[in-house]
Scaffold this motif. Structure first.
Motif, PDB file in Angstrom:
ATOM      1  N   ALA A  42       1.355  87.632  13.404  1.00  0.00           N
ATOM      2  CA  ALA A  42       0.547  86.412  13.511  1.00  0.00           C
ATOM      3  C   ALA A  42      -0.706  86.656  14.350  1.00  0.00           C
ATOM      4  O   ALA A  42      -0.713  87.486  15.265  1.00  0.00           O
ATOM      5  CB  ALA A  42       1.375  85.282  14.134  1.00  0.00           C
ATOM      6  N   LYS A  43      -1.779  85.900  14.037  1.00  0.00           N
ATOM      7  CA  LYS A  43      -3.038  86.033  14.786  1.00  0.00           C
ATOM      8  C   LYS A  43      -2.938  85.435  16.175  1.00  0.00           C
ATOM      9  O   LYS A  43      -3.493  85.966  17.137  1.00  0.00           O
ATOM     10  CB  LYS A  43      -4.175  85.354  14.006  1.00  0.00           C
ATOM     11  N   SER A  44      -2.251  84.291  16.288  1.00  0.00           N
ATOM     12  CA  SER A  44      -2.176  83.616  17.581  1.00  0.00           C
ATOM     13  C   SER A  44      -0.982  82.679  17.598  1.00  0.00           C
ATOM     14  O   SER A  44      -0.431  82.322  16.548  1.00  0.00           O
ATOM     15  CB  SER A  44      -3.459  82.818  17.849  1.00  0.00           C
ATOM     16  N   ALA A  45      -0.581  82.294  18.801  1.00  0.00           N
ATOM     17  CA  ALA A  45       0.520  81.341  18.957  1.00  0.00           C
ATOM     18  C   ALA A  45       0.277  80.515  20.213  1.00  0.00           C
ATOM     19  O   ALA A  45      -0.172  81.035  21.235  1.00  0.00           O
ATOM     20  CB  ALA A  45       1.859  82.057  19.041  1.00  0.00           C
ATOM     21  N   SER A  77       7.439  82.262  19.462  1.00  0.00           N
ATOM     22  CA  SER A  77       6.021  82.634  19.459  1.00  0.00           C
ATOM     23  C   SER A  77       5.829  84.139  19.560  1.00  0.00           C
ATOM     24  O   SER A  77       5.018  84.731  18.840  1.00  0.00           O
ATOM     25  CB  SER A  77       5.295  81.955  20.619  1.00  0.00           C
ATOM     26  N   TYR A 117      -2.600  74.206  12.441  1.00  0.00           N
ATOM     27  CA  TYR A 117      -1.771  75.410  12.445  1.00  0.00           C
ATOM     28  C   TYR A 117      -1.098  75.549  11.086  1.00  0.00           C
ATOM     29  O   TYR A 117      -0.720  74.542  10.473  1.00  0.00           O
ATOM     30  CB  TYR A 117      -0.707  75.336  13.550  1.00  0.00           C
ATOM     31  N   ASN A 118      -0.949  76.795  10.629  1.00  0.00           N
ATOM     32  CA  ASN A 118      -0.273  76.957   9.345  1.00  0.00           C
ATOM     33  C   ASN A 118       1.212  77.281   9.475  1.00  0.00           C
ATOM     34  O   ASN A 118       1.931  77.320   8.484  1.00  0.00           O
ATOM     35  CB  ASN A 118      -0.974  77.995   8.452  1.00  0.00           C
ATOM     36  N   VAL A 158      -4.504  85.006  22.724  1.00  0.00           N
ATOM     37  CA  VAL A 158      -3.583  85.320  21.620  1.00  0.00           C
ATOM     38  C   VAL A 158      -2.295  84.523  21.761  1.00  0.00           C
ATOM     39  O   VAL A 158      -1.788  83.950  20.798  1.00  0.00           O
ATOM     40  CB  VAL A 158      -3.291  86.833  21.577  1.00  0.00           C
ATOM     41  N   ASN A 188      -2.505  86.083   8.776  1.00  0.00           N
ATOM     42  CA  ASN A 188      -3.370  84.901   8.895  1.00  0.00           C
ATOM     43  C   ASN A 188      -2.709  83.759   9.652  1.00  0.00           C
ATOM     44  O   ASN A 188      -3.298  82.688   9.788  1.00  0.00           O
ATOM     45  CB  ASN A 188      -3.762  84.402   7.491  1.00  0.00           C
ATOM     46  N   SER A 189      -1.504  83.974  10.141  1.00  0.00           N
ATOM     47  CA  SER A 189      -0.734  82.881  10.735  1.00  0.00           C
ATOM     48  C   SER A 189      -1.259  82.477  12.112  1.00  0.00           C
ATOM     49  O   SER A 189      -1.450  83.312  12.993  1.00  0.00           O
ATOM     50  CB  SER A 189       0.743  83.277  10.850  1.00  0.00           C
ATOM     51  N   LYS A 190      -1.451  81.177  12.275  1.00  0.00           N
ATOM     52  CA  LYS A 190      -1.677  80.546  13.579  1.00  0.00           C
ATOM     53  C   LYS A 190      -0.473  79.656  13.829  1.00  0.00           C
ATOM     54  O   LYS A 190      -0.211  78.734  13.055  1.00  0.00           O
ATOM     55  CB  LYS A 190      -2.967  79.716  13.571  1.00  0.00           C
ATOM     56  N   GLU A 209      -1.674  72.491   8.723  1.00  0.00           N
ATOM     57  CA  GLU A 209      -2.614  72.711   7.632  1.00  0.00           C
ATOM     58  C   GLU A 209      -1.979  72.330   6.297  1.00  0.00           C
ATOM     59  O   GLU A 209      -0.759  72.276   6.158  1.00  0.00           O
ATOM     60  CB  GLU A 209      -3.057  74.179   7.604  1.00  0.00           C
TER      61      GLU A 209
END
Length: 314
Positions: free
Chosen positions: A197-200, A189, A242-243, A226, A175-177, A266
């Protein structure tokens, strides 16, 4: 496109082995891209630790164990005399004995020099960082991060980058952004994405760093949206929440970002900061407190510190 036959300037700083870390810290202040350090003072121990073998070539065994050499490369658009002047001033302020040499070095030679000194390395429990000129199976099923070293700071070999990568292992999930401030080569990244991670998003004020980060990400199969990297300042180029936010830079810049990062983090997210030398540790910790963060953990390696923070509950 850059002409590979343009001459860069190589600056070599020779110091006592006990002073090589300080000289390396000073060198890192002069250029936004990579340096490399020759330090053979713990050659046998490091070889055994990394390769688990005790066979070392005669050329390496004959190296001077009492001295370390820091190599810096100044590109053709910059003034090497300014860099040398700055380095001398800082070395003398630290009371270090040193020798500085300069020489022309074509870009193609610079890249080849990296190949002599940079090899695959394992990081934490899950990652293998590997230069593009090496190949083969990954030990222990590790995720492989392929990278072109030398064109932007951050190859995994520096203690602060290694600490950040090891810390990311603990906090990245599906779930990491991630927001990577001062992304340099993009290594944090890319590692986050390889860890699931989902995105960076990377942001850096240096155009070469952004270009290199995008190229390194593509080499590992990550493209916009992504992974993306943008040139500019945090407040100008970043929006959203962002988390995981990482900043592996220097103490002064981190303290500046501490005033801004909260709006991008977040509620239960983590703020991971590296590049903090021991003498600035308390000052940076006070800045976290002042700006509404609580320190979750602090790791140290060879005088470098990485903090993990969260927003303080209101």
């Amino acid at each position: 496109m850059e002409n590979v036959y343009e001459s860069w300037t190589e600056i070599k700083i020779t110091v006592s082995s006990k002073d090589v870390e300080t000289a390396g810290n000073i060198a890192n202040m002069t250029v936004p891209y990579g340096i490399y350090i020759e330090d053979y003072s713990a050659l046998e121990e490091e070889t055994l630790e990394i390769a688990h073998i005790d066979l070392i070539g005669e050329e390496l065994l004959n190296k001077d164990r009492t001295k370390g050499i820091v190599h810096i490369y100044i590109n053709p658009q910059e003034n090497p005399l300014e860099a040398v002047s700055f380095i001398k001033e800082r070395l003398e302020a630290e009371g270090l004995s040193y020798c500085i040499e300069t020489a022309d070095c074509k870009t193609e030679d610079w890249v080849n020099n990296w190949k002599k000194y940079y090899h695959s390395m394992t990081i934490g429990k899950k990652l293998l960082i590997r230069p593009l000129w090496e190949s083969g199976p990954s030990p222990d099923g590790r995720a492989v991060l392929n990278i072109e070293p030398g064109l932007a700071f951050g190859t995994g070999s520096h203690p602060t980058t290694r600490l950040c990568l090891e810390t990311l292992e603990e906090y990245i999930d599906g779930n990491s952004k991630m927001l990577d401030i001062g992304c340099g080569s993009g290594i944090l990244s890319i590692a986050a994405l390889l860890l699931g991670a989902k995105s960076a998003l990377g942001v850096d004020i240096d155009k070469l760093a952004v270009k290199t980060a995008l190229a390194n990400a593509a080499e590992n199969g990550f493209y916009p949206p992504v992974f993306n990297a943008v040139e500019g300042n945090l407040s100008d180029k970043v929006s959203g929440k962002y988390n995981v936010i990482a900043a592996n830079i220097v103490a002064d810049i981190i303290m500046e970002f501490n005033t801004q990062v909260g709006e991008f983090l977040e509620e239960n997210g983590v703020y991971i900061t590296g590049g903090i030398i021991e003498s600035r540790k308390d000052e940076v910790a006070a800045s976290f407190e002042k700006n509404g963060f609580e320190i979750v953990s602090n790791r140290e390696d060879n005088g470098w510190n990485v903090f993990v923070c969260k927003r303080r509950a209101k």
